[in-house]
Design a protein around this motif. Structure first.
Motif, PDB file in Angstrom:
ATOM      1  N   LEU A  67       0.995   5.333  -0.058  1.00 34.44           N
ATOM      2  CA  LEU A  67       0.081   6.699   0.170  1.00 34.44           C
ATOM      3  C   LEU A  67       0.815   7.750  -0.698  1.00 34.44           C
ATOM      4  O   LEU A  67       1.796   8.123  -0.753  1.00 34.44           O
TER       5      LEU A  67
ATOM      6  N   GLU B 224       0.970  -1.207   0.092  1.00 34.19           N
ATOM      7  CA  GLU B 224       0.124   0.012   0.017  1.00 34.19           C
ATOM      8  C   GLU B 224       0.825   1.225  -0.036  1.00 34.19           C
ATOM      9  O   GLU B 224       1.657   1.618   0.864  1.00 34.19           O
TER      10      GLU B 224
ATOM     11  N   VAL C 133      -4.715   6.021  -1.335  1.00 31.21           N
ATOM     12  CA  VAL C 133      -3.787   5.014  -1.117  1.00 31.21           C
ATOM     13  C   VAL C 133      -3.975   3.932  -2.109  1.00 31.21           C
ATOM     14  O   VAL C 133      -4.934   3.536  -2.757  1.00 31.21           O
TER      15      VAL C 133
END
Length: 329
Positions: A310, A308, A316
Protein backbone atom coordinates in the motif's frame (compact mmCIF):
# COMPACT_ATOMS: atom_id res chain seq x y z
CA UNK A 1 16.01 -45.90 1.38
CA UNK A 2 19.16 -45.67 -0.71
CA UNK A 3 21.91 -46.22 1.91
CA UNK A 4 25.49 -47.45 1.59
CA UNK A 5 26.49 -50.52 3.62
CA UNK A 6 28.31 -48.30 6.12
CA UNK A 7 25.19 -46.16 6.55
CA UNK A 8 23.00 -49.25 6.95
CA UNK A 9 25.25 -50.40 9.80
CA UNK A 10 25.13 -46.94 11.39
CA UNK A 11 21.36 -46.73 11.01
CA UNK A 12 21.05 -50.10 12.78
CA UNK A 13 23.08 -48.79 15.75
CA UNK A 14 21.14 -45.51 15.85
CA UNK A 15 17.84 -47.40 15.98
CA UNK A 16 19.20 -49.64 18.78
CA UNK A 17 19.34 -46.54 21.02
CA UNK A 18 22.42 -47.60 22.99
CA UNK A 19 21.71 -51.33 23.16
CA UNK A 20 24.61 -53.59 22.07
CA UNK A 21 24.48 -55.47 18.76
CA UNK A 22 26.68 -58.48 17.98
CA UNK A 23 28.94 -58.43 14.95
CA UNK A 24 27.62 -61.81 13.87
CA UNK A 25 24.02 -60.62 14.07
CA UNK A 26 24.86 -57.62 11.88
CA UNK A 27 26.76 -59.80 9.41
CA UNK A 28 23.81 -62.19 9.12
CA UNK A 29 21.27 -59.36 8.72
CA UNK A 30 23.27 -57.57 6.03
CA UNK A 31 24.76 -60.57 4.26
CA UNK A 32 28.41 -59.58 4.68
CA UNK A 33 31.35 -60.94 6.68
CA UNK A 34 32.21 -60.00 10.26
CA UNK A 35 35.50 -58.65 8.94
CA UNK A 36 33.57 -56.27 6.68
CA UNK A 37 31.46 -55.19 9.66
CA UNK A 38 34.63 -54.45 11.65
CA UNK A 39 36.11 -52.41 8.77
CA UNK A 40 32.95 -50.30 8.48
CA UNK A 41 32.99 -49.70 12.25
CA UNK A 42 36.59 -48.53 11.97
CA UNK A 43 35.57 -46.03 9.28
CA UNK A 44 32.68 -44.79 11.41
CA UNK A 45 35.05 -44.31 14.36
CA UNK A 46 37.32 -42.20 12.14
CA UNK A 47 34.25 -40.04 11.41
CA UNK A 48 33.64 -39.45 15.12
CA UNK A 49 31.23 -42.25 16.03
CA UNK A 50 32.47 -44.08 19.13
CA UNK A 51 31.80 -47.75 19.90
CA UNK A 52 32.66 -49.89 22.91
CA UNK A 53 32.80 -53.69 23.00
CA UNK A 54 30.51 -55.41 25.52
CA UNK A 55 31.69 -58.92 26.36
CA UNK A 56 29.46 -61.63 24.83
CA UNK A 57 27.00 -58.96 23.61
CA UNK A 58 28.80 -57.12 20.81
CA UNK A 59 29.27 -53.45 20.03
CA UNK A 60 27.50 -50.49 21.58
CA UNK A 61 27.33 -46.98 20.07
CA UNK A 62 28.26 -44.52 22.84
CA UNK A 63 29.12 -41.28 21.02
CA UNK A 64 27.34 -39.72 18.05
CA UNK A 65 28.96 -36.68 16.40
CA UNK A 66 26.91 -33.75 15.13
CA UNK A 67 26.73 -34.68 11.45
CA UNK A 68 24.07 -34.49 8.75
CA UNK A 69 24.97 -37.73 6.96
CA UNK A 70 22.38 -39.99 5.34
CA UNK A 71 22.12 -42.51 8.19
CA UNK A 72 21.68 -39.83 10.84
CA UNK A 73 18.97 -38.02 8.86
CA UNK A 74 17.19 -41.25 7.96
CA UNK A 75 17.03 -42.24 11.66
CA UNK A 76 14.58 -39.32 12.11
CA UNK A 77 12.91 -39.48 8.69
CA UNK A 78 9.17 -39.97 8.25
CA UNK A 79 8.44 -39.38 4.56
CA UNK A 80 7.22 -41.30 1.53
CA UNK A 81 9.76 -39.87 -0.96
CA UNK A 82 11.74 -36.90 0.29
CA UNK A 83 15.14 -37.78 1.72
CA UNK A 84 15.07 -41.38 0.48
CA UNK A 85 18.07 -40.49 -1.70
CA UNK A 86 20.68 -38.37 0.11
CA UNK A 87 24.00 -37.22 -1.36
CA UNK A 88 26.22 -36.19 1.57
CA UNK A 89 29.48 -34.23 1.30
CA UNK A 90 32.01 -33.10 3.89
CA UNK A 91 32.84 -30.12 1.67
CA UNK A 92 31.30 -28.88 -1.55
CA UNK A 93 31.34 -25.78 -3.71
CA UNK A 94 27.55 -25.44 -3.72
CA UNK A 95 24.73 -27.92 -3.14
CA UNK A 96 22.77 -26.07 -5.86
CA UNK A 97 25.44 -26.85 -8.46
CA UNK A 98 25.49 -30.57 -7.67
CA UNK A 99 21.68 -30.65 -7.54
CA UNK A 100 21.53 -29.16 -11.02
CA UNK A 101 23.79 -31.92 -12.39
CA UNK A 102 21.84 -34.67 -10.63
CA UNK A 103 18.48 -33.25 -11.71
CA UNK A 104 19.58 -33.24 -15.35
CA UNK A 105 20.69 -36.86 -14.92
CA UNK A 106 17.20 -37.85 -13.74
CA UNK A 107 17.50 -37.75 -9.94
CA UNK A 108 14.17 -38.63 -8.35
CA UNK A 109 11.68 -36.32 -6.64
CA UNK A 110 12.83 -35.54 -3.11
CA UNK A 111 16.54 -36.20 -3.66
CA UNK A 112 18.65 -34.29 -1.11
CA UNK A 113 22.14 -32.87 -1.55
CA UNK A 114 23.62 -31.80 1.79
CA UNK A 115 27.05 -30.73 2.98
CA UNK A 116 28.91 -29.94 6.19
CA UNK A 117 30.51 -26.97 4.45
CA UNK A 118 30.06 -24.97 1.24
CA UNK A 119 32.96 -23.03 -0.21
CA UNK A 120 30.81 -21.25 -2.80
CA UNK A 121 27.38 -21.02 -1.20
CA UNK A 122 25.05 -18.50 -2.79
CA UNK A 123 21.86 -16.67 -1.96
CA UNK A 124 19.42 -14.64 -4.02
CA UNK A 125 20.73 -12.04 -6.49
CA UNK A 126 24.11 -13.83 -6.64
CA UNK A 127 25.01 -12.90 -3.06
CA UNK A 128 27.48 -15.15 -1.25
CA UNK A 129 26.20 -17.23 1.65
CA UNK A 130 28.62 -17.88 4.52
CA UNK A 131 28.46 -21.64 5.20
CA UNK A 132 30.53 -22.48 8.29
CA UNK A 133 31.75 -26.08 8.58
CA UNK A 134 29.60 -28.33 10.74
CA UNK A 135 27.52 -25.43 12.06
CA UNK A 136 24.55 -25.16 9.74
CA UNK A 137 22.22 -26.90 7.34
CA UNK A 138 23.33 -26.39 3.75
CA UNK A 139 21.11 -28.45 1.47
CA UNK A 140 19.22 -28.54 -1.80
CA UNK A 141 16.14 -30.65 -2.45
CA UNK A 142 15.23 -31.66 -5.99
CA UNK A 143 11.46 -31.35 -6.35
CA UNK A 144 9.51 -32.42 -9.42
CA UNK A 145 5.96 -31.03 -9.08
CA UNK A 146 3.50 -31.24 -11.95
CA UNK A 147 2.97 -27.48 -12.34
CA UNK A 148 3.43 -24.88 -15.12
CA UNK A 149 6.58 -22.70 -14.95
CA UNK A 150 4.77 -19.51 -13.91
CA UNK A 151 3.78 -21.17 -10.61
CA UNK A 152 7.33 -22.16 -9.67
CA UNK A 153 8.05 -19.07 -7.48
CA UNK A 154 5.24 -20.13 -5.16
CA UNK A 155 7.33 -23.15 -4.11
CA UNK A 156 9.72 -20.73 -2.37
CA UNK A 157 6.81 -19.69 -0.13
CA UNK A 158 5.85 -23.36 0.40
CA UNK A 159 9.43 -24.07 1.46
CA UNK A 160 9.46 -21.08 3.85
CA UNK A 161 6.30 -22.35 5.54
CA UNK A 162 7.86 -25.84 5.80
CA UNK A 163 11.00 -24.48 7.50
CA UNK A 164 9.14 -22.25 9.97
CA UNK A 165 6.74 -25.01 10.99
CA UNK A 166 9.67 -27.42 11.48
CA UNK A 167 11.38 -24.92 13.78
CA UNK A 168 8.16 -24.30 15.72
CA UNK A 169 7.59 -28.02 16.26
CA UNK A 170 11.10 -28.63 17.64
CA UNK A 171 12.04 -25.47 19.54
CA UNK A 172 10.25 -23.46 22.21
CA UNK A 173 12.38 -20.42 23.07
CA UNK A 174 11.80 -18.32 19.97
CA UNK A 175 9.23 -17.54 17.27
CA UNK A 176 10.53 -17.63 13.67
CA UNK A 177 8.84 -15.45 11.05
CA UNK A 178 9.02 -15.24 7.24
CA UNK A 179 10.35 -12.16 5.52
CA UNK A 180 8.94 -12.16 1.98
CA UNK A 181 9.80 -14.06 -0.05
CA UNK A 182 12.59 -16.28 1.18
CA UNK A 183 14.17 -15.36 4.53
CA UNK A 184 13.47 -16.70 8.01
CA UNK A 185 14.02 -14.16 10.79
CA UNK A 186 14.25 -14.59 14.55
CA UNK A 187 13.98 -11.43 16.65
CA UNK A 188 14.60 -9.37 13.51
CA UNK A 189 17.82 -11.17 12.56
CA UNK A 190 18.33 -13.53 9.62
CA UNK A 191 18.57 -17.21 10.49
CA UNK A 192 17.76 -18.92 7.19
CA UNK A 193 17.40 -18.28 3.49
CA UNK A 194 15.80 -20.14 0.59
CA UNK A 195 16.94 -20.09 -3.03
CA UNK A 196 14.72 -21.72 -5.68
CA UNK A 197 16.03 -22.37 -9.18
CA UNK A 198 14.02 -23.92 -12.01
CA UNK A 199 14.70 -26.40 -14.78
CA UNK A 200 11.80 -26.11 -17.22
CA UNK A 201 10.43 -26.65 -20.69
CA UNK A 202 7.96 -24.23 -22.30
CA UNK A 203 4.87 -25.54 -20.54
CA UNK A 204 6.20 -27.80 -17.77
CA UNK A 205 8.53 -27.65 -14.79
CA UNK A 206 11.13 -30.35 -15.21
CA UNK A 207 12.51 -29.81 -11.72
CA UNK A 208 12.95 -27.25 -8.97
CA UNK A 209 16.10 -26.94 -6.90
CA UNK A 210 15.07 -25.69 -3.48
CA UNK A 211 18.20 -24.57 -1.67
CA UNK A 212 17.86 -24.08 2.09
CA UNK A 213 20.58 -22.55 4.25
CA UNK A 214 20.06 -22.42 8.02
CA UNK A 215 22.37 -21.01 10.67
CA UNK A 216 21.91 -23.78 13.19
CA UNK A 217 24.65 -24.23 15.80
CA UNK A 218 26.59 -21.03 15.21
CA UNK A 219 27.83 -18.91 18.07
CA UNK A 220 28.12 -15.18 17.40
CA UNK A 221 31.87 -15.42 16.73
CA UNK A 222 31.22 -17.94 13.94
CA UNK A 223 29.75 -15.16 11.77
CA UNK A 224 31.95 -12.68 9.88
CA UNK A 225 32.11 -9.39 11.78
CA UNK A 226 30.21 -7.48 9.12
CA UNK A 227 27.04 -9.59 9.61
CA UNK A 228 27.14 -10.24 13.37
CA UNK A 229 24.58 -7.49 14.00
CA UNK A 230 22.06 -8.86 11.48
CA UNK A 231 22.54 -12.66 11.68
CA UNK A 232 21.57 -15.21 14.29
CA UNK A 233 21.30 -18.98 14.70
CA UNK A 234 18.90 -21.47 16.22
CA UNK A 235 21.41 -22.30 18.98
CA UNK A 236 21.78 -18.62 19.92
CA UNK A 237 18.00 -18.16 20.13
CA UNK A 238 17.19 -21.56 21.68
CA UNK A 239 20.13 -21.13 24.10
CA UNK A 240 21.48 -24.61 23.38
CA UNK A 241 22.89 -26.63 20.51
CA UNK A 242 20.37 -28.64 18.51
CA UNK A 243 20.44 -31.81 16.41
CA UNK A 244 20.81 -30.67 12.82
CA UNK A 245 19.79 -34.05 11.35
CA UNK A 246 16.51 -33.98 13.28
CA UNK A 247 15.70 -30.53 11.88
CA UNK A 248 16.54 -31.68 8.33
CA UNK A 249 14.15 -34.64 8.68
CA UNK A 250 11.36 -32.41 10.03
CA UNK A 251 11.78 -29.94 7.14
CA UNK A 252 11.69 -32.78 4.59
CA UNK A 253 8.49 -34.14 6.14
CA UNK A 254 6.83 -30.72 5.93
CA UNK A 255 8.14 -29.94 2.46
CA UNK A 256 6.84 -33.22 1.05
CA UNK A 257 3.42 -32.75 2.67
CA UNK A 258 2.92 -29.09 1.70
CA UNK A 259 4.28 -29.56 -1.82
CA UNK A 260 1.75 -32.35 -2.36
CA UNK A 261 -0.99 -30.16 -0.86
CA UNK A 262 -0.03 -27.31 -3.15
CA UNK A 263 -0.01 -29.46 -6.30
CA UNK A 264 -3.36 -31.02 -5.37
CA UNK A 265 -5.25 -27.98 -4.07
CA UNK A 266 -3.39 -24.83 -5.09
CA UNK A 267 -1.77 -22.08 -3.06
CA UNK A 268 -4.78 -20.97 -1.00
CA UNK A 269 -4.24 -23.23 2.04
CA UNK A 270 -0.48 -22.56 2.01
CA UNK A 271 -1.15 -18.82 1.71
CA UNK A 272 -3.07 -18.84 5.01
CA UNK A 273 -0.16 -20.52 6.80
CA UNK A 274 2.33 -18.14 5.18
CA UNK A 275 0.37 -15.10 6.32
CA UNK A 276 0.08 -16.48 9.88
CA UNK A 277 3.87 -16.66 10.08
CA UNK A 278 4.75 -13.53 8.13
CA UNK A 279 7.11 -10.96 9.58
CA UNK A 280 6.47 -8.64 6.62
CA UNK A 281 2.71 -8.04 6.49
CA UNK A 282 1.68 -4.93 8.39
CA UNK A 283 5.20 -3.48 8.33
CA UNK A 284 6.43 -0.45 6.46
CA UNK A 285 8.97 -1.68 3.93
CA UNK A 286 11.29 -0.58 1.16
CA UNK A 287 11.22 -2.92 -1.85
CA UNK A 288 14.09 -2.64 -4.31
CA UNK A 289 13.27 -4.17 -7.70
CA UNK A 290 15.34 -4.21 -10.88
CA UNK A 291 13.52 -1.08 -12.11
CA UNK A 292 12.52 0.94 -9.04
CA UNK A 293 12.39 1.43 -5.28
CA UNK A 294 8.93 1.16 -3.71
CA UNK A 295 8.08 2.29 -0.18
CA UNK A 296 4.87 1.61 1.68
CA UNK A 297 3.07 -0.82 3.94
CA UNK A 298 3.05 -4.53 3.12
CA UNK A 299 -0.64 -5.47 3.26
CA UNK A 300 -0.65 -9.09 2.08
CA UNK A 301 0.14 -11.53 -0.69
CA UNK A 302 -2.08 -12.58 -3.57
CA UNK A 303 -3.24 -16.13 -4.31
CA UNK A 304 -0.15 -16.34 -6.53
CA UNK A 305 2.23 -15.33 -3.72
CA UNK A 306 2.82 -11.80 -5.09
CA UNK A 307 3.52 -9.16 -2.42
CA UNK A 308 1.03 -6.26 -2.18
CA UNK A 309 2.31 -2.88 -0.96
CA UNK A 310 0.00 0.00 0.00
CA UNK A 311 1.67 3.20 -1.22
CA UNK A 312 1.38 6.54 0.58
CA UNK A 313 -0.95 7.82 -2.16
CA UNK A 314 -3.40 4.95 -1.56
CA UNK A 315 -2.44 2.81 -4.55
CA UNK A 316 -1.70 -0.90 -4.05
CA UNK A 317 1.41 -2.02 -5.90
CA UNK A 318 2.10 -5.67 -6.71
CA UNK A 319 5.72 -6.81 -6.40
CA UNK A 320 6.81 -10.06 -8.01
CA UNK A 321 10.50 -9.99 -7.10
CA UNK A 322 12.42 -7.58 -4.90
CA UNK A 323 14.92 -7.09 -2.10
CA UNK A 324 12.93 -6.17 1.00
CA UNK A 325 14.00 -3.94 3.87
CA UNK A 326 11.66 -3.71 6.88
CA UNK A 327 11.70 -0.12 8.10
CA UNK A 328 9.63 -0.02 11.30
CA UNK A 329 11.32 -2.71 13.39
Amino acid sequence: MNLSMKDKILQRFLSAKGEPISGQQLADELGISRTAIWKHLQTLQEEGYEFVTIKKKGYRLVEVPDRVDAAKISSFLNTKRFGHAIHYFEEIDSTQSVAQQLARQGAEDGTVIIAEEQTGGKGRMQRTWHSAKGKGIWMTIIVRPNIPPHQAPQLTLVAAVSVVLAMKSLYKNFMPVIKWPNDILINGKKCAGILTEMLAEMDRVEGLLIGIGINTNHELDDFPEDIQSIATSIAIEEKQKVDRAQLVAEILKNLEYYTDEYVAHGFKSIKKLWEEHSGTIGKRIKATTIREIIEGQAVGITDEGVLEILLDDGQVKKVYSADIEIQNE
